[in-house]
Write a protein that holds these residues in place. Structure first.
Motif, PDB file in Angstrom:
ATOM      1  N   MET A 175      41.389  57.282   9.534  1.00 26.36           N
ATOM      2  CA  MET A 175      42.201  55.295   9.963  1.00 26.36           C
ATOM      3  C   MET A 175      41.396  54.265  10.087  1.00 26.36           C
ATOM      4  N   THR A 176      41.760  53.201   8.813  1.00 22.68           N
ATOM      5  CA  THR A 176      40.309  52.505   8.930  1.00 22.68           C
ATOM      6  C   THR A 176      41.253  51.197   8.802  1.00 22.68           C
ATOM      7  N   VAL A 177      42.398  50.685   8.768  1.00 23.42           N
ATOM      8  CA  VAL A 177      42.583  49.358   8.300  1.00 23.42           C
ATOM      9  C   VAL A 177      44.241  50.179   9.295  1.00 23.42           C
ATOM     10  N   ILE A 178      44.604  48.870  10.276  1.00 24.27           N
ATOM     11  CA  ILE A 178      45.758  49.204  11.445  1.00 24.27           C
ATOM     12  C   ILE A 178      46.180  47.894  11.682  1.00 24.27           C
ATOM     13  N   SER A 179      47.708  48.143  11.063  1.00 27.65           N
ATOM     14  CA  SER A 179      48.681  46.494  11.362  1.00 27.65           C
ATOM     15  C   SER A 179      50.186  46.138  11.729  1.00 27.65           C
ATOM     16  N   GLY A 180      50.304  45.718  12.625  1.00 28.68           N
ATOM     17  CA  GLY A 180      51.135  45.533  13.178  1.00 28.68           C
ATOM     18  C   GLY A 180      51.288  43.723  14.569  1.00 28.68           C
ATOM     19  N   ILE A 181      52.264  44.096  15.363  1.00 26.84           N
ATOM     20  CA  ILE A 181      52.560  43.459  16.116  1.00 26.84           C
ATOM     21  C   ILE A 181      51.630  43.855  16.984  1.00 26.84           C
ATOM     22  N   PRO A 182      51.219  42.651  17.906  1.00 25.05           N
ATOM     23  CA  PRO A 182      49.708  43.382  18.723  1.00 25.05           C
ATOM     24  C   PRO A 182      50.528  44.420  19.816  1.00 25.05           C
ATOM     25  N   SER A 183      51.633  43.830  20.303  1.00 25.89           N
ATOM     26  CA  SER A 183      52.017  44.341  21.877  1.00 25.89           C
ATOM     27  C   SER A 183      52.626  45.508  21.140  1.00 25.89           C
ATOM     28  N   TRP A 184      53.058  46.175  20.359  1.00 27.46           N
ATOM     29  CA  TRP A 184      53.155  47.778  19.372  1.00 27.46           C
ATOM     30  C   TRP A 184      52.217  48.241  19.007  1.00 27.46           C
ATOM     31  N   VAL A 185      51.264  47.631  18.711  1.00 31.36           N
ATOM     32  CA  VAL A 185      50.025  48.444  17.990  1.00 31.36           C
ATOM     33  C   VAL A 185      50.065  48.923  19.700  1.00 31.36           C
ATOM     34  N   GLN A 186      49.784  47.746  20.517  1.00 30.90           N
ATOM     35  CA  GLN A 186      48.550  48.697  21.928  1.00 30.90           C
ATOM     36  C   GLN A 186      49.393  49.580  22.309  1.00 30.90           C
ATOM     37  N   MET A 187      51.093  49.995  22.087  1.00 28.70           N
ATOM     38  CA  MET A 187      51.653  50.754  22.666  1.00 28.70           C
ATOM     39  C   MET A 187      50.731  51.814  21.772  1.00 28.70           C
ATOM     40  N   TYR A 188      50.873  52.207  20.577  1.00 26.74           N
ATOM     41  CA  TYR A 188      50.426  52.863  20.144  1.00 26.74           C
ATOM     42  C   TYR A 188      49.353  53.523  20.057  1.00 26.74           C
ATOM     43  N   PHE A 189      48.400  52.775  20.409  1.00 29.41           N
ATOM     44  CA  PHE A 189      46.948  52.915  20.534  1.00 29.41           C
ATOM     45  C   PHE A 189      46.673  53.689  22.303  1.00 29.41           C
ATOM     46  N   GLU A 190      47.729  53.526  22.967  1.00 34.45           N
ATOM     47  CA  GLU A 190      47.931  53.829  25.142  1.00 34.45           C
ATOM     48  C   GLU A 190      48.402  55.645  24.606  1.00 34.45           C
ATOM     49  N   ARG A 191      49.155  55.642  23.741  1.00 29.74           N
ATOM     50  CA  ARG A 191      50.092  56.947  23.203  1.00 29.74           C
ATOM     51  C   ARG A 191      49.089  57.730  22.677  1.00 29.74           C
ATOM     52  N   LEU A 192      47.521  57.145  21.492  1.00 29.59           N
ATOM     53  CA  LEU A 192      46.697  58.572  21.002  1.00 29.59           C
ATOM     54  C   LEU A 192      45.910  58.597  21.975  1.00 29.59           C
ATOM     55  N   ARG A 193      45.848  57.402  23.056  1.00 25.82           N
ATOM     56  CA  ARG A 193      44.645  57.580  24.243  1.00 25.82           C
ATOM     57  C   ARG A 193      45.318  58.362  24.565  1.00 25.82           C
ATOM     58  N   LYS A 194      46.369  58.722  25.225  1.00 23.79           N
ATOM     59  CA  LYS A 194      47.155  59.873  26.607  1.00 23.79           C
ATOM     60  C   LYS A 194      47.032  61.357  26.239  1.00 23.79           C
ATOM     61  N   VAL A 195      46.978  61.147  24.789  1.00 21.68           N
ATOM     62  CA  VAL A 195      46.961  62.444  23.790  1.00 21.68           C
ATOM     63  C   VAL A 195      45.994  63.185  23.193  1.00 21.68           C
ATOM     64  N   THR A 196      45.151  62.222  23.066  1.00 18.37           N
ATOM     65  CA  THR A 196      43.414  62.694  22.338  1.00 18.37           C
ATOM     66  C   THR A 196      42.502  63.206  23.668  1.00 18.37           C
ATOM     67  N   GLN A 197      42.672  62.148  24.313  1.00 15.67           N
ATOM     68  CA  GLN A 197      41.762  61.607  25.643  1.00 15.67           C
ATOM     69  C   GLN A 197      40.362  60.969  25.547  1.00 15.67           C
ATOM     70  N   LYS A 198      41.121  60.126  23.691  1.00 10.97           N
ATOM     71  CA  LYS A 198      39.830  59.634  23.512  1.00 10.97           C
ATOM     72  C   LYS A 198      39.651  58.039  23.614  1.00 10.97           C
ATOM     73  N   ASP A 199      39.105  56.843  23.114  1.00  7.36           N
ATOM     74  CA  ASP A 199      38.915  55.712  22.759  1.00  7.36           C
ATOM     75  C   ASP A 199      39.490  55.590  21.179  1.00  7.36           C
ATOM     76  N   VAL A 200      40.154  54.751  20.637  1.00  4.24           N
ATOM     77  CA  VAL A 200      41.051  55.056  19.606  1.00  4.24           C
ATOM     78  C   VAL A 200      39.769  54.960  18.525  1.00  4.24           C
ATOM     79  N   GLY A 201      38.217  53.916  18.632  1.00  6.03           N
ATOM     80  CA  GLY A 201      37.471  53.772  17.808  1.00  6.03           C
ATOM     81  C   GLY A 201      36.646  54.765  17.364  1.00  6.03           C
TER      82      GLY A 201
END
Length: 498
Positions: free
Chosen positions: A208-234
């Motif tokens: 993923m190179t570009v991510i777009s959306g309302i910050p509060s909902w993108v934050q939720m996506y980032f949190e789920r990503l980290r929970k599933v992968t155990q990695k920082d988004v970066g």
């Protein structure tokens, strides 16, 4: 450098040259837009009802066409929804963007063949301005994700109906479709929590190179990503370096985002709405977004302090000043006339014209005459976060008019912290001082012992998530109001703490 990346740089140079041309001639540009709108709509029902034939200037227009919100324009819109043509704009609309209303239930905002292209071009041009300024274009070869509403549409009397973000999904150019996520099927999932989980599965192994959306909902996506992968988004997305957002101020979320990502990334702020695409960030290090004066929208501005007067003065672009709070009034090639969008803006520059969204004319606190607006509470929170090094998930502010034990009234800040700071009383005092510095009315009420300094109520984790879910407004384009002049939201959030 790929051919696609190289072509993006060339196209960016051409587009920025076009933008500079109209941005350097703002008054002339707006006059041309105005003349075109009046001419094109003179034979519509609305045009005849308001004698567009006799309108020769913005002053004539202000005299003949009163400011309206959706409620006041609803009788015309209902005729269009019922299938009538030539009501607000020639012919029938291509779409109705369906949004949640306040007193009227659903709102149906028309989108026409003339207005629709500007929604797409504005988003494109924001990215091209970024490419032209920074020289960065390699991201166009990577995967891009746009968190949005379902693209599924219904139809009534020959006009398709859906959410704006879903409608826009039908216009994404073919050269972006190959690397655009999530999949069409996933975007059609209505339940937001289910949708985010599926998006995580679709994207966690992609570049993923570009991510777009309302910050509060993108934050939720980032949190789920980290929970599933155990990695920082970066770490997960090594080439993710551009976040595109709109709808709310990013600053209160920035610290949490950078913690979730593990590094800083560039960002582009957009100012879109169902009613039009109004502005975008055209420079990385300049405050404010470029107001789009050549996009089929004629703008008028009313000072917020006098908006509720019987006959407030309506200003055109050449009459506005910086650092004044204005209600933005729009007339568009979708058939909205002297339409009160409800947003307040402040100009940060008039060469060219750049704005920030300062709040909503209905979202304020003035229970005691303090006239507190969204920009003030967000700036105070941002400054306090920097000073005390804490981060938050969300917050809202409401008046406490009848506190217990004969206390003085106060403003209650309901805050969902990432980790609750130990020095809440000191943070509250700092926030109060920052508010007094920005708002002289508030300061007078504090020093005059009409109000006591603000108080912070720390909320449990996911309180705002549960509140929005209880309202049926989880995900999509829904946002928590930053300010309320009553305690409806505040009391419901407090009830969730039990």
């Amino acid at each position: 450098m790929s051919l696609k990346s190289f072509g993006a740089k060339i196209f960016a140079k051409i587009v920025v040259s076009r933008i500079d041309k109209w941005a350097s001639n703002p008054i002339e540009t707006q006059q041309k837009v105005f003349n075109s709108l009046i001419s094109d709509a003179k034979d519509t029902s609305f045009g005849r009802d308001h004698d567009f034939e006799a309108i020769l200037s913005p002053k004539d227009f202000a005299n003949r066409v009163p400011i309206r919100d959706y409620e006041a324009l609803k009788s015309y819109v209902n005729r269009m929804v019922d299938g009538e043509a030539d009501v607000l704009w020639p012919g029938k609309p291509l779409y109705f963007a369906k949004t949640s209303g306040t007193t009227s239930g659903a709102k149906y905002i028309p989108l026409t063949k003339e207005s629709m292209p500007f929604h797409m071009e504005a988003a494109r041009d924001a990215i091209l301005c970024y490419i032209h300024e920074t020289g960065k274009s390699d991201f166009v070869d990577g995967n891009m994700i746009f968190l949005q509403g379902s693209p599924e549409l219904t139809e009534k009397n020959g006009v398709k109906i859906g959410r704006l973000s879903g409608i826009v999904a039908h216009f994404v150019p073919s050269y972006l479709q190959k690397n655009r996520l999530p999949s069409w099927e996933t975007n059609c999932i209505e339940d937001w929590e289910t949708k985010v989980d599926v998006i995580v599965e679709e994207t966690k192994d992609r570049d993923m190179t570009v991510i777009s959306g309302i910050p509060s909902w993108v934050q939720m996506y980032f949190e789920r990503l980290r929970k599933v992968t155990q990695k920082d988004v970066g770490t997960l997305f090594k080439n993710f370096n551009l976040f595109i957002y709109g709808g709310v101020n990013y600053e209160p979320y920035r610290a949490k985002f950078e913690a979730l990502i593990g590094r800083k990334v560039d960002s582009i702020e957009l100012y879109p709405a169902s009613e039009g695409f109004f502005a975008y960030q055209d420079k990385q290090d300049v405050k404010g977004m470029l107001l789009l004066l050549d996009s089929g929208i004629f703008y008028e501005f009313v000072e917020a302090a006098s908006f509720f007067d019987e006959n407030p003065r309506r200003l055109t672009i050449g009459e506005v000043k910086t650092d004044v709070n204005y209600v933005m009034i729009i007339s568009t090639n979708a058939g909205l006339w002297a339409y009160n969008l409800g947003d307040t803006v402040q100009f940060t520059s008039t060469r060219p014209y750049r704005v920030i969204v300062s709040g909503r004319i209905k979202h304020f606190i003035s229970a005691f005459g303090e006239h507190v607006i969204g920009k003030e509470v967000e700036q105070s929170m941002q400054d306090a976060m920097q000073q005390f090094q804490f981060s938050i998930s969300e917050f809202t502010v409401a008046p406490q008019i009848l506190p217990k034990q004969n206390e003085l009234p106060y403003h209650e800040w309901l805050v969902e912290f990432e980790t609750e700071p130990k020095d809440l009383p000191k943070i509250a005092l700092t926030l109060d001082n920052l508010m007094q510095e920005q708002n002289s009315y508030y300061k007078d009420l504090i020093t005059g012992k009409v109000l006591q300094p603000l108080k912070i109520t720390a909320l449990k984790k996911d309180s705002f998530h549960h509140f929005m879910k209880s309202q049926g407004k989880l995900g999509g384009q829904n946002k928590v109001p930053r300010l309320s002049n009553d305690r409806i939201i505040a009391d419901q959030l407090i009830q969730l703490q039990a």
